[in-house]
Design an enzyme around this catalytic site. Structure first.
Site, PDB file in Angstrom:
ATOM      1  N   GLU A  62     -13.672  26.528  -2.239  1.00 52.40           N
ATOM      2  CA  GLU A  62     -14.755  27.238  -2.447  1.00 52.40           C
ATOM      3  C   GLU A  62     -15.870  26.439  -3.136  1.00 52.40           C
ATOM      4  O   GLU A  62     -16.866  26.660  -3.030  1.00 52.40           O
ATOM      5  CB  GLU A  62     -14.282  28.415  -3.198  1.00 52.40           C
ATOM      6  N   HIS A 131      -7.842  40.441  -2.803  1.00 54.66           N
ATOM      7  CA  HIS A 131      -8.645  40.550  -1.638  1.00 54.66           C
ATOM      8  C   HIS A 131      -9.310  41.892  -1.889  1.00 54.66           C
ATOM      9  O   HIS A 131     -10.132  42.581  -0.787  1.00 54.66           O
ATOM     10  CB  HIS A 131      -7.750  40.847  -0.539  1.00 54.66           C
TER      11      HIS A 131
HETATM   12  C1  LIG Z   1      -8.844  30.252  -2.841  1.00 55.29           C
HETATM   13  C2  LIG Z   1      -8.439  30.746  -1.472  1.00 55.29           C
HETATM   14  N1  LIG Z   1      -9.366  30.735  -0.489  1.00 55.29           N
HETATM   15  C3  LIG Z   1      -9.230  31.311   0.878  1.00 55.29           C
HETATM   16  C4  LIG Z   1      -8.323  32.422   0.745  1.00 55.29           C
HETATM   17  C5  LIG Z   1      -7.952  32.720   2.169  1.00 55.29           C
HETATM   18  N2  LIG Z   1      -6.576  31.958   2.729  1.00 55.29           N
HETATM   19  C6  LIG Z   1      -5.383  32.643   2.621  1.00 55.29           C
HETATM   20  S1  LIG Z   1      -4.222  31.676   3.002  1.00 55.29           S
HETATM   21  C7  LIG Z   1      -5.311  30.524   3.581  1.00 55.29           C
HETATM   22  C8  LIG Z   1      -4.672  29.013   4.349  1.00 55.29           C
HETATM   23  C9  LIG Z   1      -3.773  28.510   3.626  1.00 55.29           C
HETATM   24  O1  LIG Z   1      -3.314  27.320   3.966  1.00 55.29           O
HETATM   25  P1  LIG Z   1      -2.252  26.543   3.712  1.00 55.29           P
HETATM   26  O2  LIG Z   1      -2.598  25.986   2.005  1.00 55.29           O
HETATM   27  O3  LIG Z   1      -2.109  25.333   4.212  1.00 55.29           O
HETATM   28  O4  LIG Z   1      -1.203  27.359   3.367  1.00 55.29           O
HETATM   29  P2  LIG Z   1      -0.306  28.135   4.997  1.00 55.29           P
HETATM   30  O5  LIG Z   1      -0.959  29.500   4.946  1.00 55.29           O
HETATM   31  O6  LIG Z   1      -0.529  27.046   5.888  1.00 55.29           O
HETATM   32  O7  LIG Z   1       1.245  28.420   4.460  1.00 55.29           O
HETATM   33  C10 LIG Z   1      -6.496  30.801   3.327  1.00 55.29           C
HETATM   34  C11 LIG Z   1      -7.620  30.060   3.508  1.00 55.29           C
HETATM   35  C12 LIG Z   1      -7.144  32.341  -0.208  1.00 55.29           C
HETATM   36  N3  LIG Z   1      -5.820  33.064  -0.073  1.00 55.29           N
HETATM   37  N4  LIG Z   1      -7.379  31.605  -1.337  1.00 55.29           N
END
Ligand SMILES: Cc1ncc(C[n+]2csc(CCOP(=O)(O)OP(=O)(O)O)c2C)c(N)n1
Ligand SMILES: [Mg+2]
Lengths: 324, 387
Positions: A62, A131
């Site tokens: 962000e 959320h």
């Molecule tokens: C700071 C933040 N930005 C956006 C989100 C929305 N979001 C939830 S999971 C995700 C992707 C996470 O990817 P990764 O770190 O690779 O973990 P994975 O879900 O693949 O296990 C996003 C963008 C969030 N939860 N937290």
């Protein structure tokens, strides 16, 4: 002119398509906005329509999204970025406070940041922690940052259009609780609703009820069920605040109730109340009342319903104020 | 001189003699493996575990897979909130937790059910967590932090926890679980960097499952690997095949041992998220089915079964019995979660401060009375005990 019927999220999408077509300096980027069209589909079809140069998925940062938008904006572009949920905006608060909101001020107008940060806010979608936040007051507290919060599809399109065209940074908070809950006619093509102008949703003589965003809906529901002749003011943008519409209404009714989803203490309702107290105190026939979330984090989904103002709470406050 | 330099030369377009640049192309980053995708076993690398432990690892893999399948079904039936499955990542989850000790602190990111269960969280509480019941975030009985839904936000806390463990003289480490997406956050960079300065017992365990929702790893960073990022923070890096449970066990055991000596380690476990991001995601919008299938061919359970067969350990593993046992545990956990009592409205006010502030106490009392006086609130307030 044809008037398509759209939901709020479709109206956001419509504004993005329309403004990107109208001005090729407009860029859209954020997490999952391009390929997948956004987790709420607000940016659906933009990649196909405008290509990878103008519509980009970003790394999960962000800070990078908002900070890069400031840089681009100072270089003649018009970034419209998405923060997937407003609960993830806080890391980028620094970029908003330290850069976006004051680059014009710092450089005495030489560099400016015409940019929009769009973000769905508020509870009610049974999601995980972080959320459900409504931190609009914190952002409205930042000098140099405008904050718009639509409650209807037509306003979502109109306010977003104005935000994109605005010469200064605008935080555009989208009421995701009602993203898809109803449709209304939305002007086709370019449609702008000025920032800083409230809308009177319902005229009335006995009490002014002020709200914005998602809470307009339980507010109108409460008013409809009550026998009270209430005037309902939708602020639409809380910064700049439309003092005139607010004060004119309170001077007419002599009573004021403010409804917002965010926690009570330090919420924007306090600003509304202070504005009324400063400039319409002698018109008041009852204390100003606030109907708000409680001073706690929004509960997880099993208890989430308890948190925001529901129609019975709003109705009770309006009745007490009207009968005071 | 008026203090003004004369003029600058026009900027050069080539490198000056003797100026070298560091390049990731020069880095050699090995990916540790014990059992290859084809099933070849590197005997010298097989960890020194008892037969019962080898079998137990398999049981845990089945447990993770079954938990994910059943939790996803429960969500579809409206009996769970949004759920994030670890399908495809079972070896990465199980092998890492198998290398830890009860005194270690785990900072979960959400997909690692088996790791939390192994660490002592009850299955009922895990279900209650996904039903949005605050109480479950106590993670009672286990050194497990609250789940980091704000991606990356746990990283500096991992560093701080490890620092505290070091100050307190604990013989344990703090382990942060996170995904490839989290490595783009400022909190990740700052947290790992600080750990490198402090030399605290921290393990940063990245499950690189190739996606952050719709974003493929190649677009998450210009870096070829996550493991190499360790060097920039002055900590050690390990890259491991995350679908090889023994390799993951080796990698995290090694990382833990180093961390205990004050050498923080960043581990990249290379795996693949075979399911949707969560139950609210539709992955067909951003990736091809062939890609998913190519990873199904590298299934971590199949791979480990090959190893067990190779060691003649499969005889002691009754596949059907293991599944039945896990299913029964799950049924019991669902029943226990269903029995969890409804909460009073006080629930949303308490636990914010040690002592309710006067204003909060006032709001709570007011709300209690209001709910008593306004039965019509029932129409708007549903306690969703089933998610
Ligand atoms: C700071 C933040 N930005 C956006 C989100 C929305 N979001 C939830 S999971 C995700 C992707 C996470 O990817 P990764 O770190 O690779 O973990 P994975 O879900 O693949 O296990 C996003 C963008 C969030 N939860 N937290
Ligand atoms: Mg990932």
């Amino acid at each position: 002119m044809t008037m398509p019927r759209e939901t709020i999220v479709q109206a956001v999408n419509d504004a993005l398509h329309t403004e990107m077509a109208a001005d090729d300096r407009t860029l859209v980027f954020g997490e999952d906005v391009a390929r997948s069209g956004g987790v709420f589909r607000a940016t659906d079809g933009l990649l196909e329509a405008f290509g990878e140069e103008r519509v980009r998925d970003t790394p999960l940062s962000e800070i990078a999204i908002v900070g890069a938008a400031v840089g681009l904006a100072t270089h003649g572009y018009r970034p419209v970025v998405e923060i997937q949920f407003s609960g993830f905006l806080p890391p980028a608060f620094d970029q908003l406070v330290s850069n976006a909101s004051r680059i014009r001020w710092r450089t005495r107008g030489r560099l400016t940041a015409p940019m929009v940060v769009r973000t769905p806010y508020g509870a009610g979608v049974r999601a995980l922690e972080h959320h459900s936040e409504s931190l609009e007051a914190a952002y409205a507290h930042v000098p140099g940052l405008k904050v718009a919060i639509p409650s209807t599809p037509a306003d979502a399109k109109g306010l977003l259009t104005s935000a994109i065209r605005d010469p200064d940074p605008v935080l555009f908070m989208e009421p995701k609780r009602v993203y898809r809950s109803f449709r209304e006619e939305v002007p086709d093509g370019e449609h702008a609703v000025p920032l800083g102008e409230a809308a009177v949703r319902r005229e009335g003589a006995d009490v002014t009820v002020v709200s914005w965003g998602a809470m307009m809906h339980p507010t109108l529901e409460a008013v409809d069920e009550l026998g009270v002749d209430a005037e309902v003011v939708d602020l639409r943008s809380i910064s700049p605040l439309d003092r005139e519409t607010l004060l004119a209404s309170v001077r007419k009714t002599g009573r004021c109730v403010v409804v917002h989803e965010a926690a009570k203490s330090g919420g924007f309702g306090a600003e509304v109340a202070a504005t009324v107290a400063e400039d319409a105190l002698l018109y008041l026939e009852a204390p100003i009342r606030r109907v708000t979330g409680f001073d706690v984090p929004v509960p997880l989904l099993s208890m989430e319903d308890y948190y925001p103002p529901q129609p019975p709470r709003i109705a009770a406050a309006i009745e007490e104020t009207a009968e005071f | 001189m008026d203090g003004k330099p004369t003029s600058r030369p026009s900027p050069r377009t080539n490198a000056a003699a003797g100026v070298e640049h560091l390049s990731q192309a020069d880095l050699r980053v090995e990916t540790h493996q014990v059992v290859t995708a084809e099933g070849t076993v590197d005997e010298a690398r097989v960890p020194d575990l008892a037969d019962a432990q080898f079998r137990d690892l398999y049981r845990w893999l089945v447990l993770q897979r079954t938990f994910d399948e059943r939790a996803t079904k429960l969500q579809r039936r409206g009996q769970l909130g949004t759920y994030a499955s670890g399908r495809g990542q079972e070896a990465s989850i199980v092998g890492s937790a198998f290398a830890l000790a009860d005194d270690d602190w785990i900072f979960p990111a959400g997909r690692e059910a088996a790791a939390l269960l192994m660490h002592g969280v009850s299955m009922r509480d895990l279900l209650l967590y996904w039903r949005g019941v605050e109480d479950a975030s106590r993670m009672e009985g286990a050194n497990v932090f609250g789940v980091a839904i704000a991606i990356g936000s746990q990283m500096p806390m991992v560093t701080g926890k490890a620092w505290g463990m070091q100050l307190a003289g604990d013989d344990a480490v703090a382990v942060g679980y996170f995904g490839d997406g989290a490595t783009s956050t400022g909190a990740f960079h700052e947290g790992v960097n600080f750990a490198g300065v402090l030399e605290v017992p921290a393990v940063f365990y990245c499950q690189n499952n190739q996606y952050a929702i719709s974003l493929p790893f190649a677009e998450q960073t210009g870096a070829d690997t996550v493991a190499q990022k360790a060097l920039a923070y002055g900590v050690d890096g390990i890259r491991v095949d995350g679908n090889d449970v023994l390799a993951v066990y080796n990698a995290v055991s090694t990382a833990r041992a180093r961390a205990r000596e004050g050498r923080p380690v960043l581990v990249e476990s290379v795996t693949y998220r075979r399911g949707a991001h969560t139950t609210s995601d539709d992955p067909t919008r951003y990736r091809e089915e062939e890609e998913v299938e190519s990873w199904a061919a590298r299934d971590p359970l199949d791979r480990y079964r090959t190893f067990l067969g190779h060691r003649d350990l499969l005889d002691g593993v009754d596949e059907v019995a293991v599944r039945e046992e896990v299913d029964a545990m799950f049924d019991e956990a669902v029943a226990a979660a269903d029995d969890y009592p409804l909460r009073d409205v006080d629930e949303i006010f308490v636990h914010l401060y040690e002592e309710l502030t006067p204003e909060l106490a006032r709001q709570m009392e007011w709300y209690r009375d209001f709910l008593d006086d306004h039965p019509e609130m029932d129409e708007y307030v549903h306690q969703r005990e089933r998610g």
